[in-house]
Design an enzyme around this catalytic site. Structure first.
Site, PDB file in Angstrom:
ATOM      1  CD  GLU A 189      -2.486  -0.748   2.347  1.00 61.32           C
ATOM      2  OE1 GLU A 189      -2.925  -0.459   2.852  1.00 61.32           O
ATOM      3  OE2 GLU A 189      -4.089  -1.617   1.791  1.00 61.32           O
ATOM      4  CD  GLU A 260      -4.752  -5.843   3.015  1.00 57.51           C
ATOM      5  OE1 GLU A 260      -5.895  -5.135   3.707  1.00 57.51           O
ATOM      6  OE2 GLU A 260      -3.735  -6.186   3.086  1.00 57.51           O
TER       7      GLU A 260
END
Length: 815
Positions: A189, A260
């Site tokens: 991320e 995710e």
């Protein structure tokens, strides 16, 4: 330098062409992982895969086989995990891969059960894990800046990533070697913090990509939430609704992967638990496959587990993602596990058109769509209704279908409904906990009062400044004492004396001359420092002010973590109308950690190093250690401590920390964020288990109980018009009930075939009811661990009310 650059470019070119390497496995079978614009490709075949995140650090090796087996039964193909740098290299150059940190053993267990592995090396992971997975010694490397084009950081990152990759290679764990690892992740991320680093951000991304590719793992690499991931790195999505938010692969030659899919929200102290509905998860998965052509979905988390010790990040509870398909204890009780299992089966039923069919998108209404994948012989359609309130009837290929509000119906041959996201026909369960031992006997408890440091000459550090908390403790303890002496000149006017303390830590406890004068704490949402204003009494002459700074976990995310500052930053005393006396630059003494921590009194051996006292007539004051013993509960049910009566602290069982607790910090609903604390079976001895707590705020240990946790009620509620389950053999939809292992159906709490009112939590007989309902279910189910009953009038002596749509609702007890 030119040679190095040319070599890096050559590596990128080769990988961009083949995506990965291929070789012969130890069994003589050629094994290859590549990818194209549709999916990951294993040995030349595109694969649609479902994955579940499990962290080896958040469970025990004894739990791994059952957790993985339940994931496999739930229709998963892949287990995904982070690699946790700070558990593997807690001190620079000193490695730990033992016990629950034995990642090789974890991966081998996954392989033994026939599943693949997605290995998220990072090494920054976030994961609500302390310091984002970085070992704290990294903070003290000279001239380091985390996660940017910084040579000291890149050197250590490359060294650790290389070590992990080489370990996996040595163990033969990559797919081309015959192992289960089919994909790896570098960074995590990063796009969220990249702007903070200016031009150094993109150059770091390219460096990380080239470094990873140069390790020649033979499997693809991915970067999550990194839209500009350099070729051939796959950019992937993280989030709740990637079917709506994902910008898509940044190259037509890359597949759409969802790394995710958040199954719930992780809990934090002071906040009520927020569970994500089963229907919403299923809708999101089906939409990602239908709209984005998604071929890989990983649930974060599939099993959350427990943040043992001090590994939870700031304000995060010890229980982690308890609302996942497998709860903290590894139990299946929410319908999520079963509903997703049906979804996985429905999708895989149409793997061929999904992986190789032509795609088309057809409007069926203002908020209704059909996403169709079709080959010459096979077809699958996803009929989507975005309307959250209406159940419209649509016509698709001359078939009239009613779509439930906010739902997706999957038609396996573009005609037959095999799954509906909004209709949950699988088992529901109720998880309960029961007291098996009360620890209320005062004779069994002993106490030790944590000494309040007051002698600056005995301090570990001294100086005329306020030290930063984490830099001083090295994050090896939550606690740092700040000690200062203050000379009080008594006045005749009885002036009030006010102590003012400002801190960037999470909790502050204040003592004057060893007497407690107050505390204050922040919260996850707190912006800015916490401030304590306490009226204090001073004696004439020298007084000692002892301030205990407490961290409830270290940060796990954000740019420039190495520059974050915590701990006490301002201290002053206001004496009546006199000028403010600022103490910041006085001589301060420091003690790192608690006395009891340093002497390891939470272990059996360490407990003998201090003098414990009985707790008769004990006033439950802050900073007290307690110890007792308890018996191991009989049976195989999960075990937990109920700490509702306590305040804030940490708890150990036989020397193993089961985590921090903070039950005195109530949520808006007035309840603790967590009251039950999991004790893995492996932490227990056959008898005389040693329980130790350190209590910061003054709780009552006599009300602690040892509880067992199990699924005591199971329920099924299925409509006769529902699609038959894909895991059943019958032509009719059915109620299928299963007690957890070791239990059997002992009683029928409710049974009605007709139009029963309510659901699995509140239920009653409706206007239509077959009188034989209870007797039929009793005969089929009592005494069995598993039973099933078709939703068919033939089973209940005929149709009790023709013309009325019927359901079967059954609630049973498991003992």
């Amino acid at each position: 330098m030119a040679v190095a650059v040319a070599l890096a470019m050559l590596t990128v070119c080769i990988c961009a062409t083949t995506a990965t390497g291929s070789r012969w496995g130890v069994d003589g079978v050629r094994r290859e992982v590549t990818y194209d614009g549709r999916a990951l490709v294993l040995n030349g075949a595109r694969r649609i895969m479902f994955s579940g995140e499990m962290h080896y650090t958040r469970s025990t090796p004894e739990m791994w086989p059952k957790l993985i087996a339940k994931a496999r039964r739930g229709g998963l193909d892949v287990i995904q995990t982070y690699v946790f740098w700070n558990v593997h290299e807690p001190l620079q150059g000193q490695y730990n891969f033992e016990g629950r940190y034995d990642i090789v053993k974890f991966i081998r267990e996954i392989q033994a059960q026939g599943l693949y592995v997605s290995l998220r090396i990072g090494p920054f992971i976030e994961a609500e894990w302390k310091y984002g997975g970085f070992p704290f010694w990294l903070h003290d490397v000279p001239n380091i800046t985390f996660r940017t084009d910084n040579e000291p950081f890149k050197q250590h990152m490359q060294r650790f990533v290389t070590q992990i990759v080489n370990m996996m290679k040595h163990e033969g764990l990559y797919y081309p070697q015959g192992g289960p690892i089919i994909v790896s992740q570098i960074e995590n991320e990063y796009q969220m913090v990249e702007p903070a680093f200016g031009p150094s951000g993109p150059s770091y991304v390219h460096w990380a990509a080239e470094m990873a590719l140069g390790l020649q793992t033979g499997v693809p690499w991915m970067m999550c939430k990194q839209d500009d991931a350099p070729d051939p790195i796959i950019n992937t999505c993280n989030g709740l609704i990637c079917g709506e938010t994902f910008v898509g692969p940044n190259s037509p030659s890359k597949p759409a992967l969802w790394t995710e899919n958040w199954t719930t929200r992780y809990p934090i102290y002071g906040n009520d638990t927020k569970l994500r509905s089963t229907e919403d998860i299923a809708f999101a998965v089906a939409l990602f496959i239908a709209r984005k052509g998604g071929s890989f979905v990983s649930y974060y988390m599939y099993h959350g587990g427990t943040n043992f010790g001090r590994f939870a990040s700031s304000y995060v509870t010890t229980s982690y993602y308890d609302g996942a398909p497998l709860d903290e204890y590894g139990l299946i009780w929410r319908p999520t596990w079963g509903h997703l299992r049906e979804l996985h089966a429905a999708v895989k039923l149409s793997s061929e058109p999904l992986m190789s069919g032509r795609y088309s998108n057809i409007s069926l209404g203002q908020e209704q769509q059909a996403h169709v994948f079709e080959t010459e012989l096979k077809c699958v359609a996803f009929l989507v209704n975005f309307d959250k309130h209406q159940a419209p009837t649509v016509v698709f290929r001359n078939i009239s279908l009613q779509l439930a509000p906010k739902s997706i119906s999957i038609l396996s041959d573009c005609r037959t409904v095999v799954f509906e996201t909004a209709k949950v026909n699988v088992q529901h369960g109720s998880r309960t906990n029961g007291v098996v031992q009360s620890l209320s006997d005062t004779h069994t408890w002993m106490a030790f009062k944590e000494p309040i440091p007051h002698d600056i000459s005995k301090a570990v550090y001294t100086g005329n400044q306020l030290l930063e908390h984490l830099s001083t403790t090295k994050d090896e303890t939550d606690y740092l004492w700040y000690i200062v002496s203050y000379e009080y000149k008594q006045s005749d006017d009885g002036q009030h004396v006010l102590l003012n303390v400002e801190s960037g830590a999470h909790i502050l406890h204040a003592f004057v001359n060893s007497a407690f004068v107050g505390h204050v704490h922040g919260s996850h949402e707190t912006r800015g420092n916490i401030i304590l204003n306490a009226n204090i009494s001073l004696k004439k002459g020298q007084n000692t002010i002892s301030l205990l700074s407490v961290m409830v976990g270290s940060p796990d995310s954000g740019a420039h973590m190495e520059k974050r500052s915590f701990g006490i930053c301002k201290v002053s005393i206001q004496q009546g109308q006199q000028p403010l006396h600022i103490l910041d630059n006085e001589l301060w003494g420091y003690q790192v950690g608690l006395f009891g921590e340093g002497n390891r009194i939470y272990t059996q051996e360490g407990s003998y190093s201090v003098e414990w006292t009985d707790i008769y007539n004990l006033t439950y004051i802050p900073l007290t250690w307690y110890q007792t013993t308890f018996a191991t509960p009989i049976g195989s049910d999960a075990v937990a401590l109920n700490l509702t009566s306590m305040g804030k602290g940490e708890v150990w069982i036989n020397g193993e920390s089961i985590g921090r607790y903070w039950v005195s910090f109530k949520t808006p609903s007035g309840q603790p964020s967590q009251s039950l604390y999991h004790i893995p079976q492996h932490f227990l001895k056959p008898r005389d288990n040693h329980l130790v707590l350190v209590e910061e705020m003054g709780g009552d240990p006599l009300q602690i109980t040892v509880n067992t946790v199990s699924i005591t009620t199971v329920c099924g509620n299925v409509n006769e018009l529902s699609a038959p389950g894909l895991h059943t053999q019958g032509r009719h939809p059915e109620v299928r009930l299963r007690c957890q292992r070791g239990k059997h159906i002992s009683a029928i709490e409710f049974a009605s075939y007709g139009n029963p009112a309510g659901d699995c939590t509140t239920f009653s007989i409706g206007s239509c009811h077959a009188e034989s309902s209870e007797s039929v279910i009793k005969q089929a189910c009592i005494g069995k661990r598993v039973c099933s009953m078709p939703v068919s009038p033939a089973k209940f002596g005929g149709d009790p009310c023709p013309g009325i749509q019927k359901s079967l609702l059954v609630v049973t007890n498991c003992r």
